[in-house]
Design an enzyme around this catalytic site. Sequence first.
Site, PDB file in Angstrom:
ATOM      1  N   ASN A 102      21.769 -11.332  -1.391  1.00 37.48           N
ATOM      2  CA  ASN A 102      22.052 -12.823  -1.349  1.00 37.48           C
ATOM      3  C   ASN A 102      23.401 -13.057  -0.458  1.00 37.48           C
ATOM      4  OD1 ASN A 102      22.725 -15.472  -1.718  1.00 37.48           O
ATOM      5  ND2 ASN A 102      21.965 -15.444  -3.554  1.00 37.48           N
ATOM      6  N   ASP A 103      24.534 -12.719  -1.143  1.00 36.04           N
ATOM      7  CA  ASP A 103      25.794 -13.067  -0.285  1.00 36.04           C
ATOM      8  C   ASP A 103      25.639 -12.349   1.047  1.00 36.04           C
ATOM      9  OD1 ASP A 103      26.705 -14.508  -2.387  1.00 36.04           O
ATOM     10  OD2 ASP A 103      27.851 -12.719  -3.200  1.00 36.04           O
ATOM     11  N   VAL A 104      25.254 -11.345   1.189  1.00 37.47           N
ATOM     12  CA  VAL A 104      25.424 -10.505   2.575  1.00 37.47           C
ATOM     13  C   VAL A 104      24.540 -11.089   3.557  1.00 37.47           C
ATOM     14  CG1 VAL A 104      26.084  -8.423   1.379  1.00 37.47           C
ATOM     15  CG2 VAL A 104      23.475  -8.662   1.943  1.00 37.47           C
ATOM     16  N   VAL A 105      23.544 -12.022   3.323  1.00 39.06           N
ATOM     17  CA  VAL A 105      22.569 -12.849   4.212  1.00 39.06           C
ATOM     18  C   VAL A 105      22.914 -14.296   4.369  1.00 39.06           C
ATOM     19  CG1 VAL A 105      20.930 -11.045   4.503  1.00 39.06           C
ATOM     20  CG2 VAL A 105      20.774 -12.567   2.614  1.00 39.06           C
TER      21      VAL A 105
ATOM     22  N   SER B 278      28.955 -14.085  -5.532  1.00 38.82           N
ATOM     23  CA  SER B 278      30.122 -14.915  -5.202  1.00 38.82           C
ATOM     24  C   SER B 278      29.580 -16.506  -6.054  1.00 38.82           C
ATOM     25  CB  SER B 278      30.393 -15.199  -3.663  1.00 38.82           C
ATOM     26  OG  SER B 278      29.245 -15.770  -3.114  1.00 38.82           O
TER      27      SER B 278
END
Length: 459
Positions: free
Chosen positions: A383-386, A424
């Site tokens: 999620n956060d990394v994309v 996050s």
Amino acid sequence: MTAKLLINASYFIVALLFILGLKSMSSPLTARRGILWAGAGMVLATLVTFGWPGMNNYTLMLVALAAGGGLSWWSGKAVRMTDMPQMVALYNGMGGGAAAAIAAIELVRGETHGSLVASLAVLGGLIGAVSFSGSLVAFAKLQGIMRKTLHLPVQNTINMFLAAFTFLVAVMIAVYGHASTAKIILFFGLSLALGAVITMPIGGADMPVVISLFNALTGLAVGFEGAVLNNPALIIAGIVVGSAGTLLTRLMARAMNRSLVNILFKPITGESPAGGLAATGTLKEISALDAASLLRYAQKVIIVPGYGMAVGQAQHKVKEMSTLLEEAGVDVKFAIHPVAGRMPGHMNVLLAEAGVPYDKIFDLEEINDEFSHTDVALVVGANDVVNPAARTEKTSPLYGMPILNADKAHTVIVIKRGKGTGYSGIENALFSANGTRLLYGNAMAAVSALIKDIKELSS
Ligand code: NAP
């Protein structure tokens, strides 16, 4: 004399084993061997220390070894892969605590020390105690025992005053070379409070960097106490851990585009839903069969694994699916973000465990330009990394963090269970973008369904 010479020669071999071990750990191909090298070094250092002058309470030493060794053996086997960060935090803390304990004992026996040795003891004690309490707070947060963030009013002012007062007491002890027991207790109480207060507000995406920072600090503290005890093995182990931890901290901070000052004094809270790009589109679901046919008839697929793959234990199924696709003529690659999952190298370890060949696994900088000519980006529990907000949303806590360009692929298929946010805690507009389809389900079940349908399409 001969005994001391033998011990020092053994410590030299220990140093070589540590360095060899660390070097081997830099590649997944040789990492297992590296752990064995470093482990052998640790065993040798421990055995040799039995012969160190003044070491004569063998019963106590053996009890300590049995308790420490037994607990770490058990935890190494019992702790799940997804709980590793907590375990690392706890082990860091123990190292820092041990260094602080050495400092405390040396300061209490202080009459024999000059102010140089006392300064080293105080410095190691301060850093060790900060690392100990900070790591315990990190552990409690990751374990869910403590609320993710605890922000006191005027937090930075409190931190500053506490730090200044602690330094003052530290300097007073160091200058005189000794202190009353009350002052030593005050010093350690302040240092422990400082570590806890600094760590309490930090949460969200910054936690891995903080754990790595405490790791570096623990190394430093151990090195200082090694100098106090005049023990070369402790000095070397401390320097190796301290420098490796510092490098890792810098690399991780850079990967998240966060400076250490920002991490410590402007923490991402991890609890605010704000800061993502407003979701303008609707979430569009896809069936396993439709997703399987998009993948099966694609020319090129990039798989982006994330924390959800780890929790869902889906790495073996993901590997099986990638093999099926390759057999069907699809070019399949894996894209790894440096902070995907919950610990450095998390995804690399899982994919290696599942037998994904190393030449199929690419780091962010190596693969990011390829997404724009990729038919399908398959996001498995990431999620956060994309999250594209990291590129454009100045108000987002992720702003500036390099992300994997999954959104640039022709089609994006995201496997997730529902509307959960990432670590996050912020929204991700990628999920409602035009080219994105959501395949809902636990990662293991969703990928198993894909495997079944890809097989049917290929038969
Ligand atoms: P992430 O942002 O935490 O997102 C994980 C996603 O997986 C969520 O959207 C969740 O949505 C889904 N999910 C959870 N369980 C699942 C399951 N069983 N099956 C399928 N999907 C599941 O993960 P990420 O993209 O890997 O990013 C890592 C984050 O953790 C970053 O913010 C990073 O800074 C932080 N972090 C990293 C480390 C490290 O060292 N790597 C350490 C600590 C923190 P649903 O709930 O809807 O399923």
